[in-house]
Design a protein around this motif. Structure first.
Motif, PDB file in Angstrom:
ATOM      1  N   ARG B  21       1.061  -1.089  -0.308  1.00  0.00           N
ATOM      2  CA  ARG B  21      -0.069   0.359  -0.133  1.00  0.00           C
ATOM      3  C   ARG B  21       1.328   1.210   0.589  1.00  0.00           C
ATOM      4  NH1 ARG B  21      -5.203  -0.878   3.633  1.00  0.00           N
ATOM      5  NH2 ARG B  21      -4.248   0.260   4.970  1.00  0.00           N
ATOM      6  N   ARG B  25       1.121   4.675  -2.674  1.00  0.00           N
ATOM      7  CA  ARG B  25       0.607   5.418  -2.570  1.00  0.00           C
ATOM      8  C   ARG B  25       1.858   6.499  -3.124  1.00  0.00           C
ATOM      9  NH1 ARG B  25      -2.774   8.672   0.729  1.00  0.00           N
ATOM     10  NH2 ARG B  25      -4.300   8.156  -0.179  1.00  0.00           N
ATOM     11  N   SER B  98      -0.707  13.657   2.420  1.00  0.00           N
ATOM     12  CA  SER B  98      -0.863  12.636   2.538  1.00  0.00           C
ATOM     13  C   SER B  98      -0.969  11.530   3.686  1.00  0.00           C
ATOM     14  CB  SER B  98      -0.185  11.245   1.613  1.00  0.00           C
ATOM     15  OG  SER B  98      -0.481   9.801   1.357  1.00  0.00           O
ATOM     16  N   GLU B 111      -9.050   4.607  -0.611  1.00  0.00           N
ATOM     17  CA  GLU B 111      -7.939   5.652  -1.502  1.00  0.00           C
ATOM     18  C   GLU B 111      -6.944   4.626  -1.694  1.00  0.00           C
ATOM     19  OE1 GLU B 111      -6.971   8.817   0.078  1.00  0.00           O
ATOM     20  OE2 GLU B 111      -9.453  10.303  -0.326  1.00  0.00           O
ATOM     21  N   LEU B 112      -6.160   4.056  -0.589  1.00  0.00           N
ATOM     22  CA  LEU B 112      -5.610   2.940  -0.527  1.00  0.00           C
ATOM     23  C   LEU B 112      -5.329   1.899  -1.733  1.00  0.00           C
ATOM     24  CD1 LEU B 112      -3.871   3.165   3.085  1.00  0.00           C
ATOM     25  CD2 LEU B 112      -2.935   4.784   0.961  1.00  0.00           C
ATOM     26  N   ASP B 115      -5.426   2.696  -5.056  1.00  0.00           N
ATOM     27  CA  ASP B 115      -3.690   3.458  -5.137  1.00  0.00           C
ATOM     28  C   ASP B 115      -3.161   2.337  -5.970  1.00  0.00           C
ATOM     29  OD1 ASP B 115      -3.713   6.320  -4.721  1.00  0.00           O
ATOM     30  OD2 ASP B 115      -2.700   5.766  -3.055  1.00  0.00           O
TER      31      ASP B 115
END
Lengths: 110, 422
Positions: B21, B25, B98, B111-112, B115
């Motif tokens: 992750r 990101r 972030s 959101e992760l 990504d």
């Protein structure tokens, strides 16, 4: 019960390990720290530290111990043991050794 | 002692999961050309954890700790690197935003996941070879180490390392973007992603002997990636079919080997050891794969796995249904391996004498040359027909082709069975 200081030295640039390997190593450290004979443990800050030496007039302060050795002192543990033999025996399975570090065992004066 | 260490254990695979992750990101923030820098930064954050936690204890939220430290290290790196030039302050501001987002942002998990999704889609770019896509996906998204990938695929570490370097260079030189394609490009890319995910799964499944955990981890990672895609907006019925197939097959993993690590044939497995949660997951995605008109190979294979899985309650395997599926699969993919599997189903439904000619016809197939399963199936059919001498010959030939100890023991037992039957 006598107390012993375990000084944990590590190589400055250990070989890269995968996340999984690092987690497993960490878990071993955590498990070791919970052993009943562990009294305390602290990490040293990552910088080189300061060295103060006597000098004519005023002590002289410099950065870092500038040790000849490639290994740096990363932290310490305090453990209890009856004598050196037991202290060493209790330290032999320390995960720091498996991770390539060195452990120095020193008895505290009591 | 001050700062009493947390007593709770870390979540299994926390570092590996967080690594994927965080790299995803940071790669988005730094730009895809700097995926290597993102990886180094994440590696360093984990090294810091390893240097700190054994003394200070595990922080209350280890994932957030790693996330924060990795972001701080990334900011340092961006300021230090001349390569970012006038974009430096904008990138630093993005990273700072972030870093703050992890705690307060209610959408952070989504959101992760986005990504990660963009990352796997980039790793499966058609400009890369299939081997490179697999290695890069495992390294960058899965958080696997080079040594682990090398061991899982039984190749030299240096080979994997080189493959990764070359793949990243290709991404950089071709200025591949970290973005979701659309339209026909998305369809093509999704096919590539699913192929990679299934390759990862199969690599783990094919030889998961229960001894080497890395291989089992491959199955777990493939299933996780499958679920990630299935839960996103780019999911299609075929994605659900693949997840269903993987879940239903993985459900049988705990029952597949005995204490020696030997493979137990499906019909002799202790069905109580099948993973019911995975079976439920598999059937859930199986239902969802039925939306729409597509019938992919994954659909048919999932249908086969579902038929086996239904035996968990009924106790009997519906071989007629399985044969029907193999007929369909053969129409979609007329490969010798499918034909061999179909022959096994034919034997179950119509008897060994009906299956033997099918297997014999496959003997000259280049793809099955020195393929021990072909010889083992042939041996079993001959044994069922009471032709012990020929069966023993087939099992002996099969023994010459095997590589693992469990396979060797399996065939040796078959040879004993031939001798006993005489």
């Amino acid at each position: 019960m006598a107390q012993f200081m375990l000084l944990l030295y590590q190589t400055p640039n250990p070989p890269a390990r995968s996340p999984e390997e690092m987690q497993r190593s960490l878990e071993k450290y955590m498990a070791w720290m919970k052993k009943p004979f562990t009294v305390d443990g602290k990490r040293l800050a990552g910088d080189a530290g300061k060295v103060i030496r006597p000098a004519a007039g005023q002590p002289r302060t410099t950065d870092g111990p500038f040790s000849e050795s490639k290994e740096v002192l990363g932290g310490y543990y305090l453990i209890e043991a009856a004598n050196y033999d037991e202290a060493v025996a209790r330290t032999l399975d320390h995960p720091h050794l498996e991770a390539g570090g060195t452990v120095e065992v020193r008895q505290l004066w009591s | 002692m001050t700062g009493e260490p947390e007593s709770g254990p870390l979540i299994e695979h926390l570092f590996r999961r967080e690594a994927g992750r965080m790299v995803a990101r940071l790669t988005r923030l730094l730009g895809p050309a700097h995926v290597g820098l993102a990886e180094d930064t994440v590696q360093e954050a984990m090294a810091r954890a390893l240097a700190t936690w054994p003394y200070a204890g595990i922080p209350p939220n280890p994932g957030a700790w790693l996330f924060r430290v990795a972001h701080n290290l990334a900011i340092d790196a961006v300021r230090r690197h001349a390569v970012f030039g006038e974009k430096t302050s904008a990138i630093v501001a993005d990273i700072e935003r972030s870093a703050d987002g992890r705690q307060e942002n209610p959408d952070i998990e989504e959101e992760l996941a986005d990504d990660e999704l963009r990352m796997i889609v980039m790793c499966c770019h058609p400009v890369l070879s299939r081997d490179a896509r697999v290695a890069l996906s495992l390294k960058v998204v899965g958080g696997f180490g080079v040594r682990e990938i090398a061991r899982a695929f039984m190749v030299e570490e240096a080979t994997i390392a080189q493959r990764l370097v070359r793949a990243k260079r290709q991404l950089r030189n071709r200025q591949i973007k970290l973005e979701m394609p659309s339209g026909a490009a998305l369809v093509e890319r999704l096919d590539s992603v699913l192929e990679v995910v299934y390759l990862i799964f199969n690599e783990g499944y094919a030889a998961a002997s229960g001894v080497d955990l890395v291989r089992l981890d491959l199955c777990g990672e493939a299933l996780r990636l499958g679920c990630l895609i299935a839960g996103s907006s780019i999911a299609t019925p075929t994605v659900h079919a693949l997840v269903s197939l993987m879940a239903l097959q993985a459900a049988r993993l705990p029952a597949r080997v005995d204490t020696l690590g030997d493979l137990i044939p499906l019909e002799e497995q202790d069905r109580d050891r099948w993973d019911r949660a995975l079976i439920a997951l598999g059937f859930d995605h199986f239902d969802r794969s039925m939306a729409g008109m597509t019938v992919s190979e994954f659909h048919v294979q999932a249908a086969i796995a579902a038929t086996y899985a239904r035996a968990i309650d009924s106790g009997v395997i519906d071989w007629a249904m399985i044969l029907q599926c193999y007929d369909e699969l053969q129409a979609l993919n007329p490969s010798p391996v499918v034909a061999l599997n179909r022959a096994v189903a034919v034997a179950k439904v119509h008897g060994a004498s009906a299956a033997l000619p099918i297997v014999d016809a496959l003997e000259n197939e280049q793809a099955l040359h020195e393929y021990y399963l072909l010889l083992a199936v042939r041996g079993q059919l001959l044994l069922d027909l009471g032709r012990q001498t020929e069966a023993a010959d087939a099992f002996r030939d099969a023994l010459l082709c095997v590589s693992t100890e469990p396979e060797r023991r399996f065939l040796s037992r078959k040879l004993t069975a031939c001798a006993m039957a005489q």
